[in-house]
Design a protein around this motif. Structure first.
Motif, PDB file in Angstrom:
ATOM      1  N   ALA A  41      -3.014  10.145   4.013  1.00 18.04           N
ATOM      2  CA  ALA A  41      -3.530  10.176   2.641  1.00 18.04           C
ATOM      3  C   ALA A  41      -2.426   9.857   1.637  1.00 18.04           C
ATOM      4  O   ALA A  41      -2.650   9.117   0.664  1.00 18.04           O
ATOM      5  N   GLY A  42      -1.236  10.400   1.861  1.00 17.88           N
ATOM      6  CA  GLY A  42      -0.110  10.090   0.980  1.00 17.88           C
ATOM      7  C   GLY A  42       0.189   8.598   0.978  1.00 17.88           C
ATOM      8  O   GLY A  42       0.431   7.998  -0.077  1.00 17.88           O
ATOM      9  N   ALA A  43       0.158   7.998   2.165  1.00 16.86           N
ATOM     10  CA  ALA A  43       0.401   6.554   2.273  1.00 16.86           C
ATOM     11  C   ALA A  43      -0.724   5.758   1.623  1.00 16.86           C
ATOM     12  O   ALA A  43      -0.478   4.747   0.947  1.00 16.86           O
ATOM     13  N   PHE A  44      -1.968   6.221   1.795  1.00 21.95           N
ATOM     14  CA  PHE A  44      -3.110   5.517   1.202  1.00 21.95           C
ATOM     15  C   PHE A  44      -3.032   5.516  -0.324  1.00 21.95           C
ATOM     16  O   PHE A  44      -3.275   4.492  -0.978  1.00 21.95           O
ATOM     17  N   ILE A  45      -2.711   6.679  -0.895  1.00 19.79           N
ATOM     18  CA  ILE A  45      -2.589   6.760  -2.353  1.00 19.79           C
ATOM     19  C   ILE A  45      -1.430   5.882  -2.830  1.00 19.79           C
ATOM     20  O   ILE A  45      -1.517   5.209  -3.871  1.00 19.79           O
ATOM     21  N   ALA A  46      -0.346   5.850  -2.058  1.00 19.24           N
ATOM     22  CA  ALA A  46       0.793   4.988  -2.403  1.00 19.24           C
ATOM     23  C   ALA A  46       0.395   3.515  -2.375  1.00 19.24           C
ATOM     24  O   ALA A  46       0.838   2.728  -3.222  1.00 19.24           O
ATOM     25  N   LEU A  47      -0.458   3.131  -1.429  1.00 18.78           N
ATOM     26  CA  LEU A  47      -0.921   1.741  -1.374  1.00 18.78           C
ATOM     27  C   LEU A  47      -1.718   1.389  -2.634  1.00 18.78           C
ATOM     28  O   LEU A  47      -1.586   0.286  -3.178  1.00 18.78           O
ATOM     29  N   GLY A  48      -2.534   2.328  -3.096  1.00 13.65           N
ATOM     30  CA  GLY A  48      -3.236   2.110  -4.349  1.00 13.65           C
ATOM     31  C   GLY A  48      -2.269   1.967  -5.512  1.00 13.65           C
ATOM     32  O   GLY A  48      -2.465   1.136  -6.410  1.00 13.65           O
ATOM     33  N   ALA A  49      -1.203   2.782  -5.493  1.00 11.94           N
ATOM     34  CA  ALA A  49      -0.193   2.719  -6.549  1.00 11.94           C
ATOM     35  C   ALA A  49       0.561   1.389  -6.518  1.00 11.94           C
ATOM     36  O   ALA A  49       0.866   0.806  -7.567  1.00 11.94           O
ATOM     37  N   LEU A  70      -7.371  -0.767 -17.538  1.00 11.00           N
ATOM     38  CA  LEU A  70      -8.593  -0.860 -16.750  1.00 11.00           C
ATOM     39  C   LEU A  70      -8.320  -1.547 -15.415  1.00 11.00           C
ATOM     40  O   LEU A  70      -8.777  -1.082 -14.361  1.00 11.00           O
ATOM     41  N   LEU A  71      -7.575  -2.632 -15.432  1.00 12.03           N
ATOM     42  CA  LEU A  71      -7.216  -3.321 -14.194  1.00 12.03           C
ATOM     43  C   LEU A  71      -6.418  -2.409 -13.273  1.00 12.03           C
ATOM     44  O   LEU A  71      -6.653  -2.366 -12.057  1.00 12.03           O
ATOM     45  N   ALA A  72      -5.483  -1.658 -13.867  1.00 14.29           N
ATOM     46  CA  ALA A  72      -4.677  -0.723 -13.077  1.00 14.29           C
ATOM     47  C   ALA A  72      -5.559   0.306 -12.387  1.00 14.29           C
ATOM     48  O   ALA A  72      -5.363   0.630 -11.209  1.00 14.29           O
ATOM     49  N   GLY A  73      -6.548   0.823 -13.107  1.00  8.11           N
ATOM     50  CA  GLY A  73      -7.436   1.841 -12.552  1.00  8.11           C
ATOM     51  C   GLY A  73      -8.351   1.305 -11.476  1.00  8.11           C
ATOM     52  O   GLY A  73      -8.557   1.935 -10.438  1.00  8.11           O
ATOM     53  N   LEU A  74      -8.910   0.127 -11.704  1.00  8.17           N
ATOM     54  CA  LEU A  74      -9.832  -0.453 -10.720  1.00  8.17           C
ATOM     55  C   LEU A  74      -9.152  -0.665  -9.378  1.00  8.17           C
ATOM     56  O   LEU A  74      -9.702  -0.328  -8.322  1.00  8.17           O
ATOM     57  N   VAL A  75      -7.930  -1.213  -9.393  1.00 10.84           N
ATOM     58  CA  VAL A  75      -7.267  -1.488  -8.118  1.00 10.84           C
ATOM     59  C   VAL A  75      -6.670  -0.221  -7.502  1.00 10.84           C
ATOM     60  O   VAL A  75      -6.578  -0.107  -6.274  1.00 10.84           O
ATOM     61  N   PHE A  76      -6.286   0.742  -8.349  1.00 14.54           N
ATOM     62  CA  PHE A  76      -5.775   2.007  -7.810  1.00 14.54           C
ATOM     63  C   PHE A  76      -6.843   2.747  -7.015  1.00 14.54           C
ATOM     64  O   PHE A  76      -6.524   3.543  -6.118  1.00 14.54           O
ATOM     65  N   SER A  77      -8.115   2.489  -7.315  1.00 10.58           N
ATOM     66  CA  SER A  77      -9.218   3.126  -6.594  1.00 10.58           C
ATOM     67  C   SER A  77      -9.121   2.909  -5.087  1.00 10.58           C
ATOM     68  O   SER A  77      -9.678   3.681  -4.304  1.00 10.58           O
ATOM     69  N   LEU A  78      -8.410   1.858  -4.683  1.00  9.55           N
ATOM     70  CA  LEU A  78      -8.194   1.604  -3.254  1.00  9.55           C
ATOM     71  C   LEU A  78      -7.709   2.861  -2.543  1.00  9.55           C
ATOM     72  O   LEU A  78      -8.144   3.156  -1.419  1.00  9.55           O
ATOM     73  N   GLY A  79      -6.806   3.605  -3.177  1.00  8.17           N
ATOM     74  CA  GLY A  79      -6.219   4.777  -2.536  1.00  8.17           C
ATOM     75  C   GLY A  79      -7.250   5.811  -2.121  1.00  8.17           C
ATOM     76  O   GLY A  79      -7.290   6.222  -0.958  1.00  8.17           O
ATOM     77  N   LEU A  80      -8.100   6.234  -3.057  1.00  5.68           N
ATOM     78  CA  LEU A  80      -9.090   7.262  -2.726  1.00  5.68           C
ATOM     79  C   LEU A  80     -10.187   6.703  -1.827  1.00  5.68           C
ATOM     80  O   LEU A  80     -10.747   7.435  -1.010  1.00  5.68           O
ATOM     81  N   ILE A  81     -10.490   5.423  -1.944  1.00 12.35           N
ATOM     82  CA  ILE A  81     -11.462   4.808  -1.030  1.00 12.35           C
ATOM     83  C   ILE A  81     -10.957   4.902   0.399  1.00 12.35           C
ATOM     84  O   ILE A  81     -11.700   5.276   1.320  1.00 12.35           O
TER      85      ILE A  81
END
Length: 291
Positions: A41-49, A70-81
């Protein structure tokens, strides 16, 4: 014989029971399993970051502030997905275990044990990813604009006031836990992704603070500053960034500590406790009826 498949989303009362069930499962999960999934999960959130840092690199001055966020938020969603769909243990989302704890289905010791193991695992996964990114020199891409963005983000986070960081943490994890809560209504992977995108995009766009994301955002800035001084000096000379407060002490005590406190307060008090009170708390009349 006919086979009926229910594709309707779960209603809030059913979501609460699902949250309770998932909380029990998480609390009872073996230590090793929990830790490995927390590292993921830590790595996944980092990938979103990483995705967020890269996509917004060089956007300042070219796009309006709100559009960039907005662009930053949309792509950061990758982490929680990745966390929810891929299956991992995220400290901020696990604040919802409180719903099972409040129903006395999880002991306090089990709740705290889960939080400690997951928090440590998230830290290992996040900072490990930051080390890999530093070694890859990905931050030098785009003529160094990715690294400039990373340094700017890290520096802004360590310069927050203590109370401000707590408040931003409260707001952030309210939205993160709401995103996780919404996924409890989902019947499919697409449902889960759709439930995650807007709450996560909102907290990133608004500039709220997520403790686990900051375990990547700030260390990558520190690694660049401490171990690539030539690159850092070039960025400072071009941008007049003041990196005086970008150090490990400021990371741990000026940001990570207050943001973690805020994340817990937001996730527990503004999401878990409220939904437990509405859907799972038994009234005095119900308790007497069950005696």
């Amino acid at each position: 014989m006919s086979l009926e498949v229910n594709i309707d989303a779960l209603l809030p009362a059913e979501m609460a029971r699902r949250a309770e069930y998932i909380g029990v499962r998480k609390a009872e999960s073996p230590v090793f399993t929990t830790f490995v999934l927390a590292v993921l999960a830590g790595a996944f959130i980092a990938l979103g970051a990483i995705f967020s840092t890269t996509i917004t690199a060089g956007a300042a001055g070219s796009l309006p502030y709100g559009v960039t966020r907005l662009l930053a938020g949309l792509v950061f969603s990758l982490g929680l997905i990745l966390v929810v769909v891929g299956g991992a243990e995220l400290f901020t989302g696990n604040n919802l275990i409180v719903m099972a704890w409040a129903s006395r289905k999880v002991k306090t010791s089990a709740l705290l044990k889960n939080w400690v193991i997951v928090y440590v695992g998230n830290f290992v996964g996040s900072i490990g990813t930051a080390i890999l990114i530093f070694l890859s020199r990905q931050y030098r891409f785009g003529g160094g604009v990715v690294g400039q963005t990373a340094l700017t983000i890290a520096n802004s986070k360590v310069n927050l006031e203590f109370i401000q960081a707590i408040a931003l943490g409260v707001l952030c994890n309210t939205l993160v836990c709401l995103a996780v809560w919404l996924t409890y209504s989902a019947r499919s992977t697409v449902d889960k992704i759709a439930a995650i995108i807007f709450p996560v995009s909102a907290f990133v766009a608004a500039g709220f603070e997520h403790s686990i994301a900051n375990m990547y955002f700030i260390p990558i800035g520190l690694f660049i500053k401490d171990f690539d001084p030539a690159f850092t000096a070039k960025i400072v000379s071009e941008t007049s960034l003041n990196l005086e407060h970008l150090n490990w002490g400021s990371f741990l005590f000026n940001n990570l500590l207050p943001v973690t406190i805020g994340n817990i307060l937001g996730g527990v008090l503004l999401v878990a406790v409220i939904y437990w009170s509405v859907f799972l708390r038994k009234s005095d009349k119900e308790k007497r009826r069950n005696v």
